[in-house]
Write an enzyme that holds these catalytic residues in place. Structure first.
Site, PDB file in Angstrom:
ATOM      1  N   ASN A 250      18.741 -27.467 -54.087  1.00  0.00           N
ATOM      2  CA  ASN A 250      19.888 -26.987 -53.329  1.00  0.00           C
ATOM      3  C   ASN A 250      20.928 -26.528 -54.353  1.00  0.00           C
ATOM      4  O   ASN A 250      21.607 -27.348 -54.958  1.00  0.00           O
ATOM      5  CB  ASN A 250      20.432 -28.135 -52.462  1.00  0.00           C
ATOM      6  CG  ASN A 250      21.596 -27.704 -51.598  1.00  0.00           C
ATOM      7  OD1 ASN A 250      22.072 -26.575 -51.705  1.00  0.00           O
ATOM      8  ND2 ASN A 250      22.072 -28.599 -50.752  1.00  0.00           N
TER       9      ASN A 250
ATOM     10  N   ARG B 250      16.677 -24.576 -50.579  1.00  0.00           N
ATOM     11  CA  ARG B 250      17.582 -24.407 -49.449  1.00  0.00           C
ATOM     12  C   ARG B 250      18.326 -23.087 -49.657  1.00  0.00           C
ATOM     13  O   ARG B 250      18.917 -22.851 -50.713  1.00  0.00           O
ATOM     14  CB  ARG B 250      18.590 -25.555 -49.425  1.00  0.00           C
ATOM     15  CG  ARG B 250      19.605 -25.361 -48.344  1.00  0.00           C
ATOM     16  CD  ARG B 250      20.677 -26.408 -48.379  1.00  0.00           C
ATOM     17  NE  ARG B 250      21.608 -26.158 -47.304  1.00  0.00           N
ATOM     18  CZ  ARG B 250      22.911 -26.385 -47.394  1.00  0.00           C
ATOM     19  NH1 ARG B 250      23.418 -26.884 -48.505  1.00  0.00           N
ATOM     20  NH2 ARG B 250      23.691 -26.132 -46.384  1.00  0.00           N
TER      21      ARG B 250
ATOM     22  N   HIS C 277      23.397 -25.512 -40.602  1.00  0.00           N
ATOM     23  CA  HIS C 277      22.801 -26.858 -40.478  1.00  0.00           C
ATOM     24  C   HIS C 277      21.481 -26.806 -39.705  1.00  0.00           C
ATOM     25  O   HIS C 277      21.058 -27.803 -39.128  1.00  0.00           O
ATOM     26  CB  HIS C 277      23.726 -27.846 -39.715  1.00  0.00           C
ATOM     27  CG  HIS C 277      24.974 -28.237 -40.435  1.00  0.00           C
ATOM     28  ND1 HIS C 277      26.173 -28.379 -39.774  1.00  0.00           N
ATOM     29  CD2 HIS C 277      25.204 -28.546 -41.724  1.00  0.00           C
ATOM     30  CE1 HIS C 277      27.113 -28.743 -40.648  1.00  0.00           C
ATOM     31  NE2 HIS C 277      26.543 -28.856 -41.846  1.00  0.00           N
TER      32      HIS C 277
ATOM     33  N   HIS D 292      25.695 -32.956 -35.323  1.00  0.00           N
ATOM     34  CA  HIS D 292      25.626 -33.171 -36.776  1.00  0.00           C
ATOM     35  C   HIS D 292      27.074 -33.283 -37.254  1.00  0.00           C
ATOM     36  O   HIS D 292      27.767 -32.278 -37.425  1.00  0.00           O
ATOM     37  CB  HIS D 292      24.905 -31.986 -37.444  1.00  0.00           C
ATOM     38  CG  HIS D 292      24.859 -32.087 -38.941  1.00  0.00           C
ATOM     39  ND1 HIS D 292      23.685 -32.285 -39.639  1.00  0.00           N
ATOM     40  CD2 HIS D 292      25.829 -32.024 -39.887  1.00  0.00           C
ATOM     41  CE1 HIS D 292      23.944 -32.345 -40.936  1.00  0.00           C
ATOM     42  NE2 HIS D 292      25.254 -32.178 -41.109  1.00  0.00           N
TER      43      HIS D 292
ATOM     44  N   GLY E  71      29.228 -34.420 -40.145  1.00  0.00           N
ATOM     45  CA  GLY E  71      29.409 -34.842 -41.534  1.00  0.00           C
ATOM     46  C   GLY E  71      30.741 -34.316 -41.994  1.00  0.00           C
ATOM     47  O   GLY E  71      31.659 -34.141 -41.187  1.00  0.00           O
TER      48      GLY E  71
ATOM     49  N   ARG F 265      37.931 -28.253 -42.702  1.00  0.00           N
ATOM     50  CA  ARG F 265      37.909 -26.954 -42.011  1.00  0.00           C
ATOM     51  C   ARG F 265      38.523 -27.060 -40.622  1.00  0.00           C
ATOM     52  O   ARG F 265      38.311 -28.057 -39.929  1.00  0.00           O
ATOM     53  CB  ARG F 265      36.473 -26.433 -41.878  1.00  0.00           C
ATOM     54  CG  ARG F 265      35.896 -25.937 -43.185  1.00  0.00           C
ATOM     55  CD  ARG F 265      34.442 -25.521 -43.023  1.00  0.00           C
ATOM     56  NE  ARG F 265      33.624 -26.163 -44.041  1.00  0.00           N
ATOM     57  CZ  ARG F 265      32.318 -26.344 -43.959  1.00  0.00           C
ATOM     58  NH1 ARG F 265      31.664 -25.941 -42.903  1.00  0.00           N
ATOM     59  NH2 ARG F 265      31.658 -26.924 -44.933  1.00  0.00           N
TER      60      ARG F 265
ATOM     61  N   ARG G 155      36.260 -42.833 -43.221  1.00  0.00           N
ATOM     62  CA  ARG G 155      36.512 -44.239 -43.591  1.00  0.00           C
ATOM     63  C   ARG G 155      38.003 -44.443 -43.825  1.00  0.00           C
ATOM     64  O   ARG G 155      38.583 -45.439 -43.392  1.00  0.00           O
ATOM     65  CB  ARG G 155      35.698 -44.611 -44.834  1.00  0.00           C
ATOM     66  CG  ARG G 155      34.214 -44.751 -44.526  1.00  0.00           C
ATOM     67  CD  ARG G 155      33.379 -44.730 -45.756  1.00  0.00           C
ATOM     68  NE  ARG G 155      33.295 -43.375 -46.308  1.00  0.00           N
ATOM     69  CZ  ARG G 155      32.362 -42.946 -47.144  1.00  0.00           C
ATOM     70  NH1 ARG G 155      31.439 -43.780 -47.567  1.00  0.00           N
ATOM     71  NH2 ARG G 155      32.346 -41.712 -47.597  1.00  0.00           N
TER      72      ARG G 155
ATOM     73  N   GLY H 248      26.837 -38.013 -41.922  1.00  0.00           N
ATOM     74  CA  GLY H 248      27.698 -39.106 -42.389  1.00  0.00           C
ATOM     75  C   GLY H 248      28.534 -39.782 -41.313  1.00  0.00           C
ATOM     76  O   GLY H 248      28.508 -41.005 -41.166  1.00  0.00           O
TER      77      GLY H 248
ATOM     78  N   GLY I  33      28.396 -39.117 -37.846  1.00  0.00           N
ATOM     79  CA  GLY I  33      27.578 -39.389 -36.657  1.00  0.00           C
ATOM     80  C   GLY I  33      26.705 -40.624 -36.812  1.00  0.00           C
ATOM     81  O   GLY I  33      26.498 -41.383 -35.858  1.00  0.00           O
ATOM     82  N   GLU I  34      26.212 -40.848 -38.033  1.00  0.00           N
ATOM     83  CA  GLU I  34      25.324 -42.011 -38.250  1.00  0.00           C
ATOM     84  C   GLU I  34      26.099 -43.302 -38.452  1.00  0.00           C
ATOM     85  O   GLU I  34      25.591 -44.384 -38.157  1.00  0.00           O
ATOM     86  CB  GLU I  34      24.441 -41.762 -39.492  1.00  0.00           C
ATOM     87  CG  GLU I  34      23.415 -40.673 -39.287  1.00  0.00           C
ATOM     88  CD  GLU I  34      22.745 -40.231 -40.588  1.00  0.00           C
ATOM     89  OE1 GLU I  34      22.613 -41.057 -41.509  1.00  0.00           O
ATOM     90  OE2 GLU I  34      22.361 -39.056 -40.678  1.00  0.00           O
TER      91      GLU I  34
ATOM     92  N   GLU J  20      17.722 -33.705 -44.632  1.00  0.00           N
ATOM     93  CA  GLU J  20      17.491 -32.274 -44.822  1.00  0.00           C
ATOM     94  C   GLU J  20      16.483 -32.003 -45.942  1.00  0.00           C
ATOM     95  O   GLU J  20      15.692 -31.079 -45.858  1.00  0.00           O
ATOM     96  CB  GLU J  20      18.822 -31.570 -45.092  1.00  0.00           C
ATOM     97  CG  GLU J  20      19.644 -31.459 -43.816  1.00  0.00           C
ATOM     98  CD  GLU J  20      21.077 -31.016 -44.029  1.00  0.00           C
ATOM     99  OE1 GLU J  20      21.886 -31.861 -44.463  1.00  0.00           O
ATOM    100  OE2 GLU J  20      21.388 -29.851 -43.768  1.00  0.00           O
TER     101      GLU J  20
HETATM  102  P1  ADP Z   1      28.244 -33.344 -45.980  1.00  0.00           P
HETATM  103  O1  ADP Z   1      26.744 -33.353 -46.201  1.00  0.00           O
HETATM  104  O2  ADP Z   1      28.738 -32.342 -45.005  1.00  0.00           O
HETATM  105  O3  ADP Z   1      29.045 -33.390 -47.259  1.00  0.00           O
HETATM  106  P2  ADP Z   1      27.830 -36.051 -44.955  1.00  0.00           P
HETATM  107  O4  ADP Z   1      26.901 -35.850 -43.836  1.00  0.00           O
HETATM  108  O5  ADP Z   1      27.325 -36.680 -46.205  1.00  0.00           O
HETATM  109  O6  ADP Z   1      28.616 -34.714 -45.287  1.00  0.00           O
HETATM  110  O7  ADP Z   1      29.062 -36.905 -44.416  1.00  0.00           O
HETATM  111  C1  ADP Z   1      30.104 -37.292 -45.255  1.00  0.00           C
HETATM  112  C2  ADP Z   1      31.189 -37.909 -44.411  1.00  0.00           C
HETATM  113  O8  ADP Z   1      30.667 -38.986 -43.639  1.00  0.00           O
HETATM  114  C3  ADP Z   1      32.315 -38.522 -45.205  1.00  0.00           C
HETATM  115  O9  ADP Z   1      33.294 -37.572 -45.564  1.00  0.00           O
HETATM  116  C4  ADP Z   1      32.878 -39.541 -44.223  1.00  0.00           C
HETATM  117  O10 ADP Z   1      33.854 -38.917 -43.414  1.00  0.00           O
HETATM  118  C5  ADP Z   1      31.699 -39.914 -43.343  1.00  0.00           C
HETATM  119  N1  ADP Z   1      31.213 -41.275 -43.582  1.00  0.00           N
HETATM  120  C6  ADP Z   1      30.344 -41.700 -44.510  1.00  0.00           C
HETATM  121  N2  ADP Z   1      30.139 -43.045 -44.398  1.00  0.00           N
HETATM  122  C7  ADP Z   1      30.911 -43.474 -43.382  1.00  0.00           C
HETATM  123  C8  ADP Z   1      31.160 -44.738 -42.754  1.00  0.00           C
HETATM  124  N3  ADP Z   1      30.569 -45.852 -43.171  1.00  0.00           N
HETATM  125  N4  ADP Z   1      32.026 -44.778 -41.718  1.00  0.00           N
HETATM  126  C9  ADP Z   1      32.637 -43.650 -41.273  1.00  0.00           C
HETATM  127  N5  ADP Z   1      32.437 -42.425 -41.817  1.00  0.00           N
HETATM  128  C10 ADP Z   1      31.594 -42.341 -42.850  1.00  0.00           C
END
Ligand code: ADP
Length: 396
Positions: free
Chosen positions: A7, A91, A180, A208, A210, A241, A285, A331, A333-334, A384
């Site tokens: 990537n 990618r 995505h 999705h 993140g 954004r 966080r 990030g 969503g999970e 991914e």
């Molecule tokens: P990208 O791939 O778009 O950079 P990710 O899918 O890795 O993003 O998501 C990153 C984001 O996930 C972080 O900026 C944060 O906001 C969120 N995140 C990560 N861990 C946690 C957590 N334990 N609790 C809440 N939000 C989290």
């Protein structure tokens, strides 16, 4: 098969060596500050400590050769030599209307990707640099391009056209593309499998969420709409954004603040979203901590984010005339149970109920809706890189 997933950004190169049979990453790493005076490569072999190598990387070809060296190193390597790499999966951000699926990289494909540079001027040229660097160092290894946009090429014209003169679509291909795609595809398939749905007869909404965030409507395994558009700036509120705004705001701010277009685009891409609204951080966080400490602006930013997600879900239920399942991934969503819970509070009209206790789980494939919920809601971790490796293997 062992697949090297690449990537490539303008000054960075992320990689994973994936064993497609075991689905495990044998090593992951990133080269940063390529082209600068001093850069570094962070390399983590599975189950072992991270190694950091500080060195100058004049260009991406030097970075790729360092990656190969790290992967084959006697101490922290994971393979004996280059011949163990069966394929490379790249990618690529934008495939325009040209690429509706992944492709084996040929000279013609490289030209085709180059033709899409206009549509993703920050990303596609960097992706091409990575492809060319790998091709020159791994001449006999087959390579595949996996596009962020490809999965969304099934979106119909009624959903991808903007309400501007049609000539701009004709002339410049201005339309919704969506991004995505690899994640939306991977998660929707996984969601169907694990909820016992037939993907070819299902209506799934994938959230999705993140740092970049998008939602898609996947009907019978095909994307029929998504929240990102011509670029990844539209749709949801994201880390930095803005997501959808009234386009007239651009002119208004330009006049009031004496900013030019570049400055405004920077503002909308880098200083807006959760970071700009909360004044705290782009990271959920930090937003959660700030809310707990009583920060009202952080709470409002959070509420706006959740509300926008819920509105898009509602819109996509209309697009598909129903929904069987909703997946949360990436990030936020999970991991963020409050985001999931609060979004679902808007969805009672769909007969959705959430198990508050189970919803506290993080990053683990889990159904979080109650057994009597009319729509299944679940956490489905995205991967991914694994999806790119699988696509690569499937094509070869
Ligand atoms: P990208 O791939 O778009 O950079 P990710 O899918 O890795 O993003 O998501 C990153 C984001 O996930 C972080 O900026 C944060 O906001 C969120 N995140 C990560 N861990 C946690 C957590 N334990 N609790 C809440 N939000 C989290």
């Amino acid at each position: 098969m062992k697949v090297l997933v690449i990537n490539c950004g303008s000054s960075s190169l992320k990689y994973q060596l994936i064993d497609s049979d075991t689905k495990q990453a044998l090593a992951v790493g990133i080269c940063e500050r390529i082209g600068l005076e001093i850069g570094d490569l962070k390399h983590t072999p599975a189950g072992r400590d991270k190694v950091v190598i500080e060195t100058k990387m004049e260009n991406h070809e030097v970075a790729v050769s360092l990656v190969i060296k790290a992967l084959t190193d006697k101490e922290h390597g994971v393979i004996k030599d280059l011949s163990e790499i069966d394929a490379v999966g790249h990618r690529v951000v934008h495939g325009g209307e040209k690429f509706a699926s992944s492709v084996i990289i040929t000279d013609e494909v490289v030209d085709g990707i180059e033709e899409c540079n206009d549509l993703a001027p920050l990303h596609n040229p960097a992706n091409l640099i990575g492809i060319r660097a790998c091709k020159s160092l791994m001449k006999d290894v087959p390579m595949v391009a996996v596009f962020d946009t490809a999965f969304h090429q099934t979106i119909p014209a009624k959903a991808f056209l903007y309400g501007i003169p049609y000539e701009y679509y004709d002339k410049y291909k201005i339309r919704k593309y969506g991004f995505h795609g690899t994640s939306h595809s991977f998660v929707s398939v996984r969601m169907a499998e694990f909820c016992g749905l037939d993907i070819n007869n299902s209506k799934i909404i994938v959230c999705h969420l993140g740092n970049g965030a998008s939602i898609s409507a996947v009907e019978n395994g095909k994307s029929v709409d998504t929240s990102m558009g011509f670029t990844p700036l539209s749709g949801l509120i994201m880390g930095t954004r803005s997501g959808d705004i009234d386009p007239s705001i651009i002119e208004f701010i330009a006049n009031k603040e004496n900013k030019n277009l570049d400055e405004i685009m920077h503002l909308l891409n880098k200083e807006s979203g959760i970071a700009g609204m909360s004044g705290v951080s782009s990271d959920f966080r930090d937003i959660n901590d700030a809310m707990e400490a009583g920060n009202e602006q952080a709470r409002i930013a959070f509420d706006v984010f959740v509300y926008r997600v819920a509105k898009y879900i509602g819109g996509f239920v209309a697009s598909m005339n129903g929904v069987d399942a909703i997946a949360f991934t990436a990030g936020v969503g999970e991991n963020d149970s409050k985001v999931r819970y609060d979004v679902c509070q808007y969805l009672g009209y769909l007969g959705i109920t959430i198990d508050k206790e189970i919803n506290k789980l993080k990053g683990k494939e889990t159904i979080i809706s109650t057994p009597d919920s009319k729509v299944k809601v679940a956490i489905v971790p995205t991967n991914e890189e694994l999806a790119i490796a699988r696509e690569t293997v499937a094509l070869l």
